[in-house]
Structures are given as C-alpha cells and as structure tokens.
Design a protein around this motif. Sequence first.
Motif, PDB file in Angstrom:
ATOM      1  N   ALA A  97       0.844  -1.210   0.000  1.00 43.32           N
ATOM      2  CA  ALA A  97       0.000   0.000   0.000  1.00 43.32           C
ATOM      3  C   ALA A  97       0.874   1.253   0.000  1.00 43.32           C
ATOM      4  CB  ALA A  97      -0.916  -0.014   1.218  1.00 43.32           C
ATOM      5  N   ALA A  98       1.955   1.220   0.799  1.00 46.87           N
ATOM      6  CA  ALA A  98       2.871   2.373   0.836  1.00 46.87           C
ATOM      7  C   ALA A  98       3.537   2.556  -0.532  1.00 46.87           C
ATOM      8  CB  ALA A  98       3.921   2.158   1.920  1.00 46.87           C
ATOM      9  N   GLY A  99       3.900   1.427  -1.157  1.00 46.02           N
ATOM     10  CA  GLY A  99       4.516   1.479  -2.494  1.00 46.02           C
ATOM     11  C   GLY A  99       3.560   2.072  -3.522  1.00 46.02           C
ATOM     12  N   LYS A 100       2.272   1.720  -3.388  1.00 47.54           N
ATOM     13  CA  LYS A 100       1.267   2.266  -4.323  1.00 47.54           C
ATOM     14  C   LYS A 100       1.161   3.782  -4.166  1.00 47.54           C
ATOM     15  CE  LYS A 100      -1.877  -1.446  -5.539  1.00 47.54           C
ATOM     16  NZ  LYS A 100      -3.100  -2.167  -5.218  1.00 47.54           N
ATOM     17  N   GLU A 101       1.244   4.236  -2.919  1.00 49.08           N
ATOM     18  CA  GLU A 101       1.181   5.692  -2.683  1.00 49.08           C
ATOM     19  C   GLU A 101       2.355   6.396  -3.367  1.00 49.08           C
ATOM     20  OE1 GLU A 101       0.763   6.774   1.447  1.00 49.08           O
ATOM     21  OE2 GLU A 101      -0.959   5.427   1.655  1.00 49.08           O
ATOM     22  N   VAL A 102       3.546   5.780  -3.260  1.00 44.63           N
ATOM     23  CA  VAL A 102       4.726   6.368  -3.917  1.00 44.63           C
ATOM     24  C   VAL A 102       4.502   6.413  -5.429  1.00 44.63           C
ATOM     25  CG1 VAL A 102       7.185   6.013  -4.406  1.00 44.63           C
ATOM     26  CG2 VAL A 102       6.309   5.652  -2.099  1.00 44.63           C
ATOM     27  N   ARG A 103       3.983   5.306  -5.977  1.00 46.29           N
ATOM     28  CA  ARG A 103       3.707   5.268  -7.431  1.00 46.29           C
ATOM     29  C   ARG A 103       2.707   6.347  -7.838  1.00 46.29           C
ATOM     30  NH1 ARG A 103       4.014   1.368 -11.075  1.00 46.29           N
ATOM     31  NH2 ARG A 103       1.776   1.070 -11.322  1.00 46.29           N
ATOM     32  N   GLU A 104       1.686   6.549  -6.982  1.00 48.05           N
ATOM     33  CA  GLU A 104       0.703   7.601  -7.289  1.00 48.05           C
ATOM     34  C   GLU A 104       1.362   8.977  -7.303  1.00 48.05           C
ATOM     35  OE1 GLU A 104      -2.408   7.325  -8.390  1.00 48.05           O
ATOM     36  OE2 GLU A 104      -2.028   5.167  -8.376  1.00 48.05           O
ATOM     37  N   GLU A 105       2.288   9.172  -6.348  1.00 52.46           N
ATOM     38  CA  GLU A 105       2.993  10.460  -6.303  1.00 52.46           C
ATOM     39  C   GLU A 105       3.857  10.640  -7.553  1.00 52.46           C
ATOM     40  OE1 GLU A 105       4.794  11.762  -2.509  1.00 52.46           O
ATOM     41  OE2 GLU A 105       3.757  10.062  -1.604  1.00 52.46           O
ATOM     42  N   VAL A 106       4.481   9.545  -7.996  1.00 52.20           N
ATOM     43  CA  VAL A 106       5.295   9.611  -9.225  1.00 52.20           C
ATOM     44  C   VAL A 106       4.402   9.968 -10.418  1.00 52.20           C
ATOM     45  CG1 VAL A 106       6.686   8.249 -10.848  1.00 52.20           C
ATOM     46  CG2 VAL A 106       7.091   8.048  -8.388  1.00 52.20           C
ATOM     47  N   LYS A 107       3.236   9.336 -10.467  1.00 46.68           N
ATOM     48  CA  LYS A 107       2.293   9.641 -11.555  1.00 46.68           C
ATOM     49  C   LYS A 107       1.906  11.122 -11.524  1.00 46.68           C
ATOM     50  CE  LYS A 107       0.228   5.035 -11.802  1.00 46.68           C
ATOM     51  NZ  LYS A 107      -0.970   4.219 -11.568  1.00 46.68           N
ATOM     52  N   GLY A 108       1.697  11.633 -10.310  1.00 50.27           N
ATOM     53  CA  GLY A 108       1.350  13.048 -10.157  1.00 50.27           C
ATOM     54  C   GLY A 108       2.462  13.945 -10.691  1.00 50.27           C
ATOM     55  N   LEU A 109       3.708  13.553 -10.388  1.00 48.98           N
ATOM     56  CA  LEU A 109       4.853  14.345 -10.882  1.00 48.98           C
ATOM     57  C   LEU A 109       4.923  14.325 -12.406  1.00 48.98           C
ATOM     58  CD1 LEU A 109       7.951  13.620  -8.593  1.00 48.98           C
ATOM     59  CD2 LEU A 109       6.497  15.637  -8.666  1.00 48.98           C
ATOM     60  N   ILE A 110       4.711  13.124 -12.967  1.00 48.48           N
ATOM     61  CA  ILE A 110       4.751  12.997 -14.440  1.00 48.48           C
ATOM     62  C   ILE A 110       3.675  13.892 -15.052  1.00 48.48           C
ATOM     63  CG2 ILE A 110       4.392  11.408 -16.387  1.00 48.48           C
ATOM     64  CD1 ILE A 110       5.596   9.189 -14.570  1.00 48.48           C
ATOM     65  N   LYS A 111       2.508  13.874 -14.430  1.00 44.24           N
ATOM     66  CA  LYS A 111       1.398  14.679 -14.957  1.00 44.24           C
ATOM     67  C   LYS A 111       1.733  16.178 -14.886  1.00 44.24           C
ATOM     68  CE  LYS A 111      -2.536  13.866 -16.833  1.00 44.24           C
ATOM     69  NZ  LYS A 111      -2.540  13.031 -18.044  1.00 44.24           N
ATOM     70  N   LYS A 112       2.424  16.561 -13.786  1.00 41.58           N
ATOM     71  CA  LYS A 112       2.792  17.979 -13.648  1.00 41.58           C
ATOM     72  C   LYS A 112       3.858  18.351 -14.683  1.00 41.58           C
ATOM     73  CE  LYS A 112       2.177  18.427  -8.649  1.00 41.58           C
ATOM     74  NZ  LYS A 112       2.965  18.459  -7.405  1.00 41.58           N
ATOM     75  N   ALA A 113       4.850  17.459 -14.849  1.00 45.68           N
ATOM     76  CA  ALA A 113       5.961  17.771 -15.759  1.00 45.68           C
ATOM     77  C   ALA A 113       5.532  17.702 -17.222  1.00 45.68           C
ATOM     78  CB  ALA A 113       7.117  16.806 -15.513  1.00 45.68           C
ATOM     79  N   ALA A 114       4.634  16.740 -17.524  1.00 47.78           N
ATOM     80  CA  ALA A 114       4.168  16.575 -18.908  1.00 47.78           C
ATOM     81  C   ALA A 114       2.679  16.236 -18.872  1.00 47.78           C
ATOM     82  CB  ALA A 114       4.956  15.461 -19.592  1.00 47.78           C
TER      83      ALA A 114
END
Lengths: 48, 566
Positions: free
Chosen positions: B367-384
């Motif tokens: 579950a903690a790993g999924k949260e990190v992945r969601e944050e990464v997705k958020g960063l990707i969305k912000k950057a591109a």
Amino acid sequence: MKDTHPVDEEAPISKPPFFKSWAGMYWLVLGNLAFLIILFYTLTKIYE
Amino acid sequence: MKPLDWIVLLGTLGFIVIYGVWKTRGSKDIEGYLKGDNSMKWWTIGLSIMATQASAITFLSTPGQAYEDGMRFVQFYFGLPIAMVIISITVIPIFYRLNVFTAYEFLESRFDLKTRSLAALLFLIQRGLAAGITIYAPAIILSTMLGWSLTITNLVIGVLVIFYTMSGGTKAVSVTQKQQMAVMMGGMIIAGIMVVSYLPANVSFGDAVEVAGKLGKMNVVDFSFDWDDRYNFWSGMTGGLFLALSYFGTDQSQVARYLGGKSIGESRLGLLFNGLLKIPMQFLILFIGVMVFVFYQFNQPPVFFNEAAKSKVYGTAYEAELQQLEDKHTALFEQKQQAVQSMVTALKAEDDAAVTTAQAKVSALTAAGKEVREEVKGLIKKAAPDAETKDTDYVFISFVMKYLPTGLIGLLLAVIFSAAMSSTASELNALASTTVVDIYKRSVKQDGDATHYLNASKLFTVAWGLIAILFATYASLLDNLIQAVNIIGSIFYGTILGIFLVAFYFKRIKGNAVFFAAILAEAVVLYCYYFTEIAFLWFNVIGCVCVIVFGFVLQGLIGEKRSLDV
C-alpha cells in the motif's frame, strides 16, 4: 491452365468426433466450462 | 535489440506473410476471396477464430491486468462457451441455408434493406474504430519501449497486413492465423517458463502460487454480485455471454471465419474448439502476469513501468522530487522483499501465525509502495500534462525487454506483431466484405461482374487499412487498451445482437419496429455510457434487451400492416 494449388480431397465432417450426435459435443463444451469454474473456485479458496 | 532478435522477428513475420500470399494466390471472384471457396477445415477455423480474438492487446494488456488486479479478468470469458453452443445450434444452420457472405445479408431477408444497412453501418463504425486501436495499441507501446517512431511502427504493422489480406482475402487471413497462433502460444509458454525459472532458488513454483494467493492475485472466481464490478461470475455469465453471442454471432470479422468452412460440421467444430480452449488460454496469459508479479516481489520493479513517460520529469523542476520518491520506492522494496522471504519461510514451515504476520506486513508495504507510485504519476502529470500515467500495459513488455535473453526478445516481439496482424487482418477483411456486399453491391452498383466485385473488395481492403493506420497514427492513448476495445464493442454489440435475436426468435416483430427500436436502444446505451457508472459489460445486455422490448412496444403501436407499408 493447370491449377497448382494443393486440393484437400478429405471429405468434410458431418458428425462430431467421439460422439454420435452434436448434443454430445455441446455437453462436452458446457461440462468443460463447469469443470473449469469449479477448478478455478477451488484454486481461489485454496490460495486466498 | 541485438541482431539475433531482429533475425527472429523479421524471419518469423516475413515467413508468415510470404507463406500466406503464396498459399492463397489466384482468387478469381468474391466467392473465393470473401468465403475462401468454403474450403476451410475445422482446426483452421478454430485457430483462426482464436487468433482473430487474440489481438496484440491481449498479450500486452492481459498480463499487466493480472499484475495489477489478479486473475479475476478470466471470468469475463465464462459466457463464451455457452455462446459457442448457442451459435452452433441456431445461427450457423441459418447462415448456411441462406448461403450468405455476411451476417447482415440475413437481416434483409428477415426484415428489410434499411435494417440490414443499419446493422452493417453499426458494425462498420465500431469495427473501423477497433481496427485503428488494434494497430495503435501495440504500436504505441512498442514505439515507446524500443524508441521507434510511432508512425513507422503503425505503417509496418498496417502495410504488412494490407499486403497479404488484400492479396489472398479470407483464405490468406485464415492460413496465416494458423502460423500466428503457433508463434503466439509458443512464445507465451516460453515466457511463462522463463519467468518461473527466474524466481529465487529457494522459491518453488508452488511457493510462487502461494505467495500470489496470499497477496490477493489468485482471485479467479468471485460469486458476489455488484452492478459496478466489471469482473465477477455474474457479469461474466450474463454480460460476457451477450458480448460473446454478439461478437461471434453477428460481428463479420468472426462470422467470416466460420462461413468459410467446408460444411456446417466443420464450422460448428471450429467454434466449439474455441469454446473448449479460450478460457484455458486466457487463464494461462493471466497466470503469466501473476508470475511476473511474483517475480517483482523478489526483484525490484521500476517505480513506473513506462520509462519514456517517466523520463519526461528529468530536466524539470520536479526531478529532485522524483529522485526522492525513487529512493523511497527502493527502501520500501527492500523491506517488502524481506517480508516476502519471511512469508515463503513461514509457508514452508506451515506456520500460519507467521504467514499472517508477514502477509500483513507485505500488504502494508505494498500500500505504501502504491502511494509512492501515485505520487510519481502526479509528478509525471505535472511535468508533462499529456503523458500517459497508466502503466499496466507496459508491465509485461518491460519485463520481456529487461530480463529475457537475446533471441527470445525477438520471439516475444514476433508474438505481439503476429497478434496485431492476425486480428487486424480479420477486421480489414470483414470491413471490406461488409462494405462491398452490404453497401456497395446492394445499394450502389448492382450490375457489376465477378472481376469488378473482386477488385472492389481488394480496393476496400486497402482503403479500410489506410483508414485504420490513419486512426492509429492520430489516436491518443485510452485508459487500458484491452478495456477500450471491449468498451467500444459493448456500446454497439448489444444493439446489433438485439436485432439478430429479434430476427431469430421474435417473428411477430417486423422491419420498421426493429429498426426504430435499434435506434432508441443505441441512444439508451450511449446515455448509460456518458451519464451513468454502470460497468460496460452490462451495455451488451441493456442494448439487447432494449431492442427486444422497444421492438414489441413499437410493433404494438404501429401495427404489422402499417409497418409493412412505411
């Protein structure tokens, strides 16, 4: 002109293999489905 | 990719295309071109049916689906064997008796020209869109993973398919699909063996399945009922049945496969062959995805499987944040790896308490790993903002490219290309035959000779191929690709199936009533799609039931006599 394509002389099937009628084949397919559902349910219960 | 991979990939594809063209050269009329001179044996029909349904999306998306969601997607196919039996009993004899080229021809003899044209048009819309996705889905993923140009990848798949489908018609499609199925299944079985062999030495196959089960991936059958749940036993047995009835009974890309049979018996046996083997095949592909999931419990997965999308963050203000998240991901993985190893030890010792403790720890870390992945997705969305942030379709191909040895990478890419080509070929062939038989020959030019219609069929094959390539080139990535295809299918299939069911079983309902009922039903389905949360599989049931109910109501309102006059 001679036809160079290979010609399949084997007669088309009219009855299914292993069964006297098509009903047998249909029950085989449905029985296989029932077997798979029971198998999958067993797997789900064993490994949950 | 190494030279050996290129040799395997190009050799496999080149052989299939050249063999298909050579083996099926010389069609002189549309009887041979669109129905293969009714010469197909049952095993060719069966393999052709399976290859048509198994697109590249099946091999790219399905393992990713299992990685994310477990085995439950297999329930989607539970209605299929029942549909095979129903079609064998009811549909095939009618199509053979009427000696039709397409399924929609039958509708004119039962109803009228406008109902036939409407059904053909609905098919052309949905299949035309699906053909574009069938090319686009593997092209976007392969071009991203391999650094190829998307346009070139679309063109390679599209042009090869157009070449042999245009050349040999239905027979070329079926003949090449036999080889393609052999490549697909051989490649997937080897991939499955490889992933299991890559597990740590102390983890047996049985341990791997137990770990998958403890982490919720062996959820094959779920009998609980939920309207919003896409995949459970009930949605599979009802929605899946309706979808399969519609797809195999009324979709020309499948109907053409068994209409080319040598006899009714050959066609029936081909369909029943599919009914026996389809579920085990899907189970195998999903199971490979689950084994990839287990593999990544012992080997660190990337924080985001689509590396190309992730790389868009580099060089932006978010790069440092991404690095922090990657470090967190690594730390979490190391803890999880230890917990999974503890679980394996506890399973071997049959220590239930220790298993439960390890299971809870792994679940918390996951579950903690999924949260990190969601944050990464958020960063990707912000950057591109235009970047794709769903990476399940990249899970399997990412594993193949990173871990499989040279040669096998080429083989697995051949699997994906073969799958893309086999389903696209059937689609182009069906689109061309429906356009020629149901629209062009029926409503545009009725006095052409055999050569004219043969050339028209070839021309429409090329035209639909070019439209599919064009659509693939300009399409944007849809949610999950396999779901996108099924959603598009479900929006139209229910209505088409409803028309056919009325034709087969409700003799009281005539042409005008069913025509307007179909239009109303399609409007209801579109409303459900845009304005409700109903799971898409139910659209098949809704569309079908609406056609039947509206058909009865309209027939009662306008009456039989008037319906014949309009």
